[in-house]
Motif scaffolding. Structure first.
Motif, mmCIF file in Angstrom:
data_model
loop_
_atom_site.group_PDB
_atom_site.id
_atom_site.type_symbol
_atom_site.label_atom_id
_atom_site.label_comp_id
_atom_site.label_asym_id
_atom_site.label_seq_id
_atom_site.Cartn_x
_atom_site.Cartn_y
_atom_site.Cartn_z
ATOM 1 N N ASP A 220 35.347 -63.396 60.117
ATOM 2 C CA ASP A 220 35.637 -63.129 58.709
ATOM 3 C C ASP A 220 35.862 -61.653 58.483
ATOM 4 O O ASP A 220 36.831 -61.236 57.853
ATOM 5 N N ARG B 153 42.377 -60.105 49.298
ATOM 6 C CA ARG B 153 41.514 -60.387 48.157
ATOM 7 C C ARG B 153 40.143 -60.893 48.577
ATOM 8 O O ARG B 153 39.212 -60.947 47.784
ATOM 9 N N TYR B 154 40.006 -61.261 49.848
ATOM 10 C CA TYR B 154 38.698 -61.700 50.312
ATOM 11 C C TYR B 154 37.899 -60.564 50.928
ATOM 12 O O TYR B 154 36.849 -60.783 51.521
ATOM 13 N N THR C 187 31.568 -51.274 55.900
ATOM 14 C CA THR C 187 31.521 -52.194 54.770
ATOM 15 C C THR C 187 32.427 -51.718 53.639
ATOM 16 O O THR C 187 33.190 -52.495 53.068
ATOM 17 N N VAL C 188 32.349 -50.424 53.337
ATOM 18 C CA VAL C 188 33.154 -49.921 52.223
ATOM 19 C C VAL C 188 34.643 -50.025 52.562
ATOM 20 O O VAL C 188 35.450 -50.429 51.723
ATOM 21 N N ARG D 263 42.499 -63.572 62.977
ATOM 22 C CA ARG D 263 41.291 -64.331 63.242
ATOM 23 C C ARG D 263 41.259 -64.784 64.704
ATOM 24 O O ARG D 263 40.215 -64.804 65.352
ATOM 25 N N ALA E 43 35.593 -53.567 52.018
ATOM 26 C CA ALA E 43 35.543 -54.006 50.620
ATOM 27 C C ALA E 43 36.763 -53.525 49.854
ATOM 28 O O ALA E 43 37.190 -54.165 48.897
ATOM 29 N N THR F 225 39.006 -60.185 59.968
ATOM 30 C CA THR F 225 40.258 -60.674 59.410
ATOM 31 C C THR F 225 40.575 -59.991 58.099
ATOM 32 O O THR F 225 41.732 -59.683 57.817
ATOM 33 N N ALA F 226 39.555 -59.728 57.291
ATOM 34 C CA ALA F 226 39.816 -59.302 55.920
ATOM 35 C C ALA F 226 39.972 -57.801 55.785
ATOM 36 O O ALA F 226 40.471 -57.335 54.772
ATOM 37 N N PHE G 68 27.612 -56.913 55.572
ATOM 38 C CA PHE G 68 26.520 -56.041 55.173
ATOM 39 C C PHE G 68 25.178 -56.757 55.317
ATOM 40 O O PHE G 68 24.207 -56.200 55.817
ATOM 41 N N LEU G 69 25.151 -58.025 54.893
ATOM 42 C CA LEU G 69 23.897 -58.780 54.965
ATOM 43 C C LEU G 69 23.422 -58.875 56.405
ATOM 44 O O LEU G 69 22.281 -58.521 56.721
ATOM 45 N N ALA H 128 32.983 -58.149 53.371
ATOM 46 C CA ALA H 128 32.106 -56.989 53.396
ATOM 47 C C ALA H 128 30.674 -57.405 53.112
ATOM 48 O O ALA H 128 29.731 -56.928 53.756
ATOM 49 N N TYR H 129 30.502 -58.354 52.163
ATOM 50 C CA TYR H 129 29.144 -58.799 51.826
ATOM 51 C C TYR H 129 28.494 -59.494 53.008
ATOM 52 O O TYR H 129 27.346 -59.228 53.350
ATOM 53 N N PRO I 183 35.894 -58.154 49.628
ATOM 54 C CA PRO I 183 34.485 -58.042 49.231
ATOM 55 C C PRO I 183 33.607 -59.127 49.840
ATOM 56 O O PRO I 183 32.465 -58.856 50.225
ATOM 57 N N GLU I 184 34.150 -60.342 49.972
ATOM 58 C CA GLU I 184 33.353 -61.430 50.552
ATOM 59 C C GLU I 184 32.995 -61.100 52.003
ATOM 60 O O GLU I 184 31.843 -61.210 52.424
#
Lengths: 514, 110
Positions: free
Chosen positions: A234, A156-157, A147-148, A300, A151, A237-238, A166-167, A162-163, A159-160
């Motif tokens: 997601d 630029r996406y 996750t870190v 993706r 993030a 890709t990020a 993480f969830l 990673a969130y 953190p999204e």
């Protein structure tokens, strides 16, 4: 039984090196060299561990703190664990080579290499551990470092993504904890070998099916099986390219490893789980292939293609015949190499593109300036589709043979469960060719017409050393496949004798259960 | 006692799951933390796996099974670190997307 601290070296080396690398944060070059050196040392240790286990024919067991087996934490390297551990560390070594030549800002961050080392330590630890609670701890290590790392991505996406990851993976971790709790209530032990012996002796506890369901949900989320897949495209890709190459190739394999252990060691009596794996695998093959064909981003696309490939592996695990388990292990190994190569190549193209993204609308036509990447991309795509002489062909051929053999022998009821995946094997190869060629056409054949007229392809990008080496490995493993096949065959023979594993871990204690 | 424990674990789990599925990202993070407490309570209650020894011994000389408590400690530490990190992550998301509605946080949907 062989008790040796060799079994714990592949975990301890990256973990301690990660802590030490934090102390070197002021000097980036020194830190990178230190981390890479630690990775190579760990790879040497895990290769030596694999060689020891394979040549002596006995698992290497390490009891932490010299506590005897069911009480302390056991690190148990049987052939499956050692193979998986060596695979993870091999692919990660290539990931390090890519990261050393990468132009991302995230890679320059002083916490990148420590976290990358934590990720490999958690992954190897999860595969080598013989204690189910220790598995939870290692899985959490993977989740947090992954996750870190995402993030802090240049994207630029980040953190999204990673969130989201993480969830969903925290839900998976809680499900694993619930499963561990159910097993502990029912059997009073956390040691996997002890659990296996007790479950084999007594399947009456009411919470055993609940435990199986909780564990299965965990491993399904971890390996992105279709109803639990939505975080994966997601997330993959990020993240920064070296990380996404690892996530989509080896990190999802912790779920595959979990299912291999569940169906052979912990709960071999649960036939419905195997049937479920075959069914979900088939859904994954169709869904992943079609999903990949409909994407607008190279990274993706390969993330979706992972869903299909993992589907094949789960079908192999679900069939559970000796040859299909062999095929699943070979498939796991080869897919790790191929998928990380292709993601690295997508990342390379993104690093050359005027705007740093792997989106086809930006990449269109940029391939003209990257001919070597085009050749590598083509060979990698052929490997993904399973065209000889690449290793992808070997894995698909083995799976095909195992299916045909099982369907012919008629030993198993439900011939459809064998023929449907075999049909899909062909169809999926065609879909793979479609989306790989779609990407090749968009990137290499179409003219370069950027939206902004002054946009130019950057003269240099990430280093192509790692993907070139890996493509060479893919072809070498396609032509000279015998050692890997033999290794997988031996490993599948080992895991079909859970008593041997139990005996090796518990020693003489097996005689007086209860 | 057993029934109270079972009901409270179930209620915590239900509340946590409901919050997790809400659209507000902060609520979903809090839902995670509530579920982690449900799991911890569950682990505490498995200390009585034999029906003989309990996690909360009543009489003197009765020993409780210490292992689930060790598991809870580990789980608490891990979920604390994770929760702290996810709050930092949500701060970045809120600053970048100018919203706390998870339906609006969809930069990666294509």
């Amino acid at each position: 039984m062989m008790s040796s601290s060799l079994a714990i070296l592949p975990i301890v080396i990256p973990l301690t090196a990660a802590a030490a690398a934090l102390l070197l944060r002021r000097n980036f070059r020194l830190q990178a060299a230190w981390a890479f050196g630690a990775m190579l040392t760990a790879l040497a240790a895990s290769a030596y561990l694999l060689w020891t286990v394979w040549s002596t024919g006995r698992p290497v067991i390490y009891q932490m703190g010299q506590w005897p087996a069911p009480f302390g934490i056991t690190i148990a390297a049987d052939l499956l664990s050692a193979t998986m551990g060596a695979m993870v560390q091999l692919v990660f070594a290539f990931g390090f080579i890519y990261a050393l030549g990468a132009k991302d800002k995230a890679v320059r961050h002083p916490t990148f290499y420590p976290l990358f080392l934590c990720l490999v330590a958690g992954l190897t630890g999860g595969m080598l551990t013989g204690d189910i609670f220790n598995l939870f701890v290692m899985v959490e290590l993977i989740v947090i470092s992954g996750t870190v790392l995402t993030a802090m991505s240049d994207d630029r996406y980040g953190p999204e993504a990673a969130y989201k990851y993480f969830l969903i993976s925290t839900v998976a971790s809680f499900s694993l904890l619930f499963g561990i709790g159910c097993l502990y209530i029912s059997y009073g032990t956390l040691n996997m070998a002890d659990l296996a012996a007790r479950i084999a002796a007594d399947q009456a506890p009411a919470l055993l099916p609940a435990a199986i369901v909780f564990l299965a949900v965990t491993f399904m989320i971890k390996s992105a099986v279709v109803p639990f897949h939505f975080w994966q495209p997601d997330f993959h890709t990020a993240s920064p390219t070296p990380v996404s190459a690892m996530l989509s190739s080896v990190v999802v394999k912790i779920g595959v490893y979990g299912f291999l252990r569940m169906t052979t060691l912990l709960t071999p009596h649960a036939d419905w789980l195997r049937a479920l794996l075959v069914a979900l695998g088939i859904v994954g093959i169709v869904f992943g292939g079609l999903g990949a064909a409909g994407t607008h981003n190279a990274k993706r696309m390969f993330a979706y293609s992972t869903l299909a490939q993992i589907g094949f592996i789960h079908v192999g695990v679900g069939w559970g015949t000796p040859l299909s388990l062999t095929a699943a292990i070979v498939f796991t190994f080869n897919h790790a190499l191929i998928k990380s190569t292709l993601l690295m190549l997508s990342g390379y193209l993104a690093s050359r593109a005027p705007v740093k993204t792997a989106s086809f609308s930006v990449l269109r036509g940029t391939g003209k300036y990257a001919p070597l990447a085009g050749v590598l991309f083509f060979v990698g795509g052929m490997a993904l589709a399973g065209i000889p002489p690449t290793n992808g062909f070997i894995s698909k051929l083995t799976l095909f043979e195992s299916g045909v053999q099982a369907a012919r022998s008629g030993s198993v009821n439900g011939t459809l469960a064998y023929w449907a995946p075999l049909l899909l094997l062909g169809v999926s190869s065609i879909i793979t060719l479609v989306y790989v060629f779609r990407a090749l056409m968009k990137i290499w054949w179409e003219p370069f017409k950027p939206d902004a007229p002054e946009a130019k392809v950057k003269p240099s990008g990430d280093s192509l050393l790692a993907p070139s080496l890996m493509i060479a490995a893919c072809i070498a493993l396609g032509i000279w496949a015998q050692p890997l096949l033999q290794l997988a065959q031996d490993a599948s023979e080992w895991i079909r004798q859970p008593q041997a594993y139990v005996q090796a871990v518990l020693g003489e204690r097996t005689g007086r259960l209860k | 006692m057993e029934i109270i424990k079972a009901i409270s674990i179930g209620a915590l789990f239900g509340i946590g799951l409901y919050q997790l599925l809400r659209r507000n990202v902060i609520r979903s993070a809090i839902g995670l933390s509530i579920i982690s407490n449900a799991v911890n309570l569950f682990l505490l209650s498995i200390g009585a796996y034999d029906g003989v020894v309990k996690a909360y011994a009543k009489a003197i000389g009765q020993r409780s099974d210490a292992l689930p408590q060790a598991l809870i400690l580990t789980a608490i530490v891990i979920s604390l670190g994770g929760f702290a990190f996810v709050l930092a992550l949500l701060y970045v998301i809120a600053a970048r997307y100018r919203t706390g509605d998870s339906d609006e946080v969809k930069g990666l949907s294509h």
